[in-house]
Write an enzyme that holds these catalytic residues in place. Structure first.
Site, PDB file in Angstrom:
ATOM      1  N   GLU A  56      -4.462   3.051  -3.496  1.00 33.13           N
ATOM      2  CA  GLU A  56      -5.127   2.044  -4.324  1.00 33.13           C
ATOM      3  C   GLU A  56      -5.098   2.432  -5.798  1.00 33.13           C
ATOM      4  O   GLU A  56      -4.850   1.583  -6.669  1.00 33.13           O
ATOM      5  CB  GLU A  56      -6.597   1.873  -3.904  1.00 33.13           C
ATOM      6  CG  GLU A  56      -6.797   1.481  -2.471  1.00 33.13           C
ATOM      7  CD  GLU A  56      -7.051   2.656  -1.541  1.00 33.13           C
ATOM      8  OE1 GLU A  56      -7.878   2.498  -0.631  1.00 33.13           O
ATOM      9  OE2 GLU A  56      -6.430   3.733  -1.715  1.00 33.13           O
ATOM     10  N   CYS A  80     -12.039   4.864  -4.706  1.00 30.79           N
ATOM     11  CA  CYS A  80     -11.190   3.681  -4.876  1.00 30.79           C
ATOM     12  C   CYS A  80     -12.025   2.412  -4.992  1.00 30.79           C
ATOM     13  O   CYS A  80     -11.708   1.531  -5.795  1.00 30.79           O
ATOM     14  CB  CYS A  80     -10.188   3.581  -3.729  1.00 30.79           C
ATOM     15  SG  CYS A  80      -8.979   4.926  -3.746  1.00 30.79           S
ATOM     16  N   HIS A 101      -4.574   8.276  -4.590  1.00 38.45           N
ATOM     17  CA  HIS A 101      -4.646   7.434  -3.401  1.00 38.45           C
ATOM     18  C   HIS A 101      -3.798   6.186  -3.650  1.00 38.45           C
ATOM     19  O   HIS A 101      -3.546   5.807  -4.804  1.00 38.45           O
ATOM     20  CB  HIS A 101      -6.082   7.000  -3.135  1.00 38.45           C
ATOM     21  CG  HIS A 101      -6.975   8.104  -2.681  1.00 38.45           C
ATOM     22  ND1 HIS A 101      -8.183   7.863  -2.074  1.00 38.45           N
ATOM     23  CD2 HIS A 101      -6.853   9.455  -2.741  1.00 38.45           C
ATOM     24  CE1 HIS A 101      -8.764   9.003  -1.774  1.00 38.45           C
ATOM     25  NE2 HIS A 101      -7.982   9.992  -2.178  1.00 38.45           N
TER      26      HIS A 101
END
Length: 151
Positions: A57, A88, A55
């Protein structure tokens, strides 16, 4: 509510999200900042890398940890276009990021306000400050356009 500095860094995160969009990835972008300087950028690359951990992040956090040679990101702010998921949010807690600013809500997987409220859990020893809604209309429109085009 949001400063010109916040707007500047979120625009950088949005630019990262557009890169993901162009690659056919869900358009999420992130920027880690310390002392008003960018430490790292990240964008969603999980599809092309076939890795659900990648992801925006997580990519930005990983790069920041390497750049600073420290897993503690105490004085850092994370700007991210969409609300962090539970994974995250957990990484943000573990790295001790000071503050998160995100744009759009993530109704399916959001772990900050939409579903779970990970940062508000009282028993964690680290508290993450957060704000949301910065450029949310632009970001939501980008997400809707992506899902119309690619899904």
């Amino acid at each position: 509510m949001f400063s010109d500095v916040d707007k500047y860094f979120m625009k950088l995160a949005i630019a990262e999200a557009y890169k993901s969009f162009e690659e056919g990835e869900v358009p999420v972008g992130a920027v880690v900042v310390r002392d008003d300087e960018v430490i790292s950028y990240g964008r969603n690359i999980k599809g092309k890398n076939k890795n659900a951990l990648l992801h925006a992040e997580m990519v930005a956090i990983h790069k920041s940890v390497k750049m600073l040679d420290d897993w503690r990101l105490n004085e850092c702010t994370l700007y991210v276009t969409c609300e962090p998921c539970v994974m995250c949010a957990g990484a943000i807690l573990h790295c001790r990021i000071k503050k998160v600013i995100f744009g759009a809500f993530e109704p399916k997987f959001g772990g900050v306000v939409s579903n779970l409220r990970v940062f508000d859990t009282p028993f964690f020893n680290h508290k993450v400050r957060y704000e949301f809604g910065l450029f949310s209309e632009e970001i939501s429109k980008m997400m809707k356009n992506f899902f119309k085009q690619f899904r």
